[in-house]
Design a protein around this motif. Structure first.
Motif, mmCIF file in Angstrom:
data_model
loop_
_atom_site.group_PDB
_atom_site.id
_atom_site.type_symbol
_atom_site.label_atom_id
_atom_site.label_comp_id
_atom_site.label_asym_id
_atom_site.label_seq_id
_atom_site.Cartn_x
_atom_site.Cartn_y
_atom_site.Cartn_z
ATOM 1 N N PHE A 4 101.307 138.807 40.515
ATOM 2 C CA PHE A 4 99.905 138.563 40.144
ATOM 3 C C PHE A 4 99.858 137.805 38.829
ATOM 4 N N LEU A 5 99.098 136.716 38.786
ATOM 5 C CA LEU A 5 98.999 135.907 37.575
ATOM 6 C C LEU A 5 97.680 136.101 36.835
ATOM 7 N N GLN A 6 96.559 136.055 37.557
ATOM 8 C CA GLN A 6 95.252 136.208 36.935
ATOM 9 C C GLN A 6 94.210 136.400 38.022
ATOM 10 N N LYS A 7 93.011 136.831 37.618
ATOM 11 C CA LYS A 7 91.930 137.053 38.580
ATOM 12 C C LYS A 7 91.587 135.771 39.331
ATOM 13 N N GLY A 8 91.506 134.648 38.645
ATOM 14 C CA GLY A 8 91.332 133.359 39.309
ATOM 15 C C GLY A 8 89.921 132.831 39.390
ATOM 16 N N ASP A 9 88.950 133.495 38.749
ATOM 17 C CA ASP A 9 87.598 132.945 38.792
ATOM 18 C C ASP A 9 87.390 131.846 37.759
ATOM 19 N N THR A 10 88.238 131.815 36.741
ATOM 20 C CA THR A 10 88.233 130.744 35.742
ATOM 21 C C THR A 10 89.651 130.216 35.603
ATOM 22 N N LEU A 11 89.790 128.901 35.687
ATOM 23 C CA LEU A 11 91.099 128.263 35.580
ATOM 24 C C LEU A 11 91.048 127.179 34.510
ATOM 25 N N ASN A 12 92.164 126.919 33.875
ATOM 26 C CA ASN A 12 92.258 125.786 32.954
ATOM 27 C C ASN A 12 92.517 124.527 33.772
ATOM 28 N N VAL A 13 91.677 123.512 33.554
ATOM 29 C CA VAL A 13 91.809 122.250 34.281
ATOM 30 C C VAL A 13 91.855 121.106 33.276
ATOM 31 N N THR A 14 92.345 119.955 33.725
ATOM 32 C CA THR A 14 92.423 118.787 32.852
ATOM 33 C C THR A 14 91.779 117.591 33.551
ATOM 34 N N PRO A 15 90.456 117.436 33.397
ATOM 35 C CA PRO A 15 89.770 116.296 34.003
ATOM 36 C C PRO A 15 90.206 114.978 33.351
ATOM 37 N N THR A 16 90.128 113.903 34.113
ATOM 38 C CA THR A 16 90.560 112.598 33.601
ATOM 39 C C THR A 16 89.459 111.868 32.838
ATOM 40 N N VAL A 17 88.216 112.339 32.964
ATOM 41 C CA VAL A 17 87.102 111.741 32.220
ATOM 42 C C VAL A 17 86.357 112.832 31.455
ATOM 43 N N ALA A 18 85.698 112.458 30.370
ATOM 44 C CA ALA A 18 84.943 113.405 29.551
ATOM 45 C C ALA A 18 83.715 113.913 30.308
ATOM 46 N N GLY A 19 83.248 115.101 29.940
ATOM 47 C CA GLY A 19 82.066 115.653 30.595
ATOM 48 C C GLY A 19 81.441 116.780 29.805
ATOM 49 N N LEU A 20 80.372 117.331 30.368
ATOM 50 C CA LEU A 20 79.591 118.367 29.710
ATOM 51 C C LEU A 20 79.723 119.705 30.422
ATOM 52 N N ALA A 21 79.636 120.763 29.656
ATOM 53 C CA ALA A 21 79.663 122.116 30.206
ATOM 54 C C ALA A 21 78.543 122.287 31.225
ATOM 55 N N GLY A 22 78.844 122.983 32.307
ATOM 56 C CA GLY A 22 77.831 123.295 33.301
ATOM 57 C C GLY A 22 77.645 122.267 34.390
ATOM 58 N N ASN A 23 78.191 121.072 34.214
ATOM 59 C CA ASN A 23 78.080 120.046 35.249
ATOM 60 C C ASN A 23 79.264 120.159 36.194
ATOM 61 N N PRO A 24 79.017 120.374 37.492
ATOM 62 C CA PRO A 24 80.138 120.511 38.429
ATOM 63 C C PRO A 24 80.959 119.230 38.521
ATOM 64 N N ILE A 25 82.261 119.414 38.666
ATOM 65 C CA ILE A 25 83.190 118.283 38.783
ATOM 66 C C ILE A 25 84.236 118.597 39.849
ATOM 67 N N LEU A 26 84.976 117.579 40.234
ATOM 68 C CA LEU A 26 86.153 117.751 41.088
ATOM 69 C C LEU A 26 87.389 117.457 40.259
ATOM 70 N N VAL A 27 88.350 118.344 40.312
ATOM 71 C CA VAL A 27 89.661 118.107 39.705
ATOM 72 C C VAL A 27 90.630 118.094 40.871
ATOM 73 N N GLY A 28 91.101 116.909 41.213
ATOM 74 C CA GLY A 28 91.807 116.767 42.481
ATOM 75 C C GLY A 28 90.787 117.030 43.574
#
Length: 108
Positions: A4-28
């Protein structure tokens, strides 16, 4: 359980473009909602589970329970659009065509 590593509801991601909190994005292919503002190629925690109120495509009604897709512009739509929009969950409640947002449950 040793694997077991973590609960998984929040993950660290690295988007390729800047953005704002709360705006949905796709990472891969993974839809998520960053919890803070971030720069391009900057690691940010992002929620991948829960219910979120997000912007929807203008003039598009969405029925309660409908599958919704994240558009390249970061809005949700009930239309897959030939694969251009990526499935991200389902509408918790209906949204009229005039509504700017919709509540979505799922992986965003």
């Amino acid at each position: 359980m040793k694997n077991f590593l973590q609960k998984g509801d929040t993950l660290n991601v690295t988007p390729t473009v800047a953005g704002l909190a709360g705006n949905p994005i796709l990472v891969g292919g993974m839809p998520c909602v960053p919890v803070s503002n971030y720069g391009a190629n900057e690691t940010v925690p992002a929620m991948v589970e829960g219910v979120f109120e997000v912007a929807k495509e203008a003039a598009t009604p969405i029925t309660a329970g409908a599958l919704v897709y994240l558009t390249p512009g970061g809005r949700v739509s009930p239309v897959e659009n030939g694969g251009a929009n990526k499935k991200c969950g389902f509408a918790v409640v209906a949204a009229a065509a005039a509504d700017a947002t919709v509540s979505v449950k799922g992986a965003i």
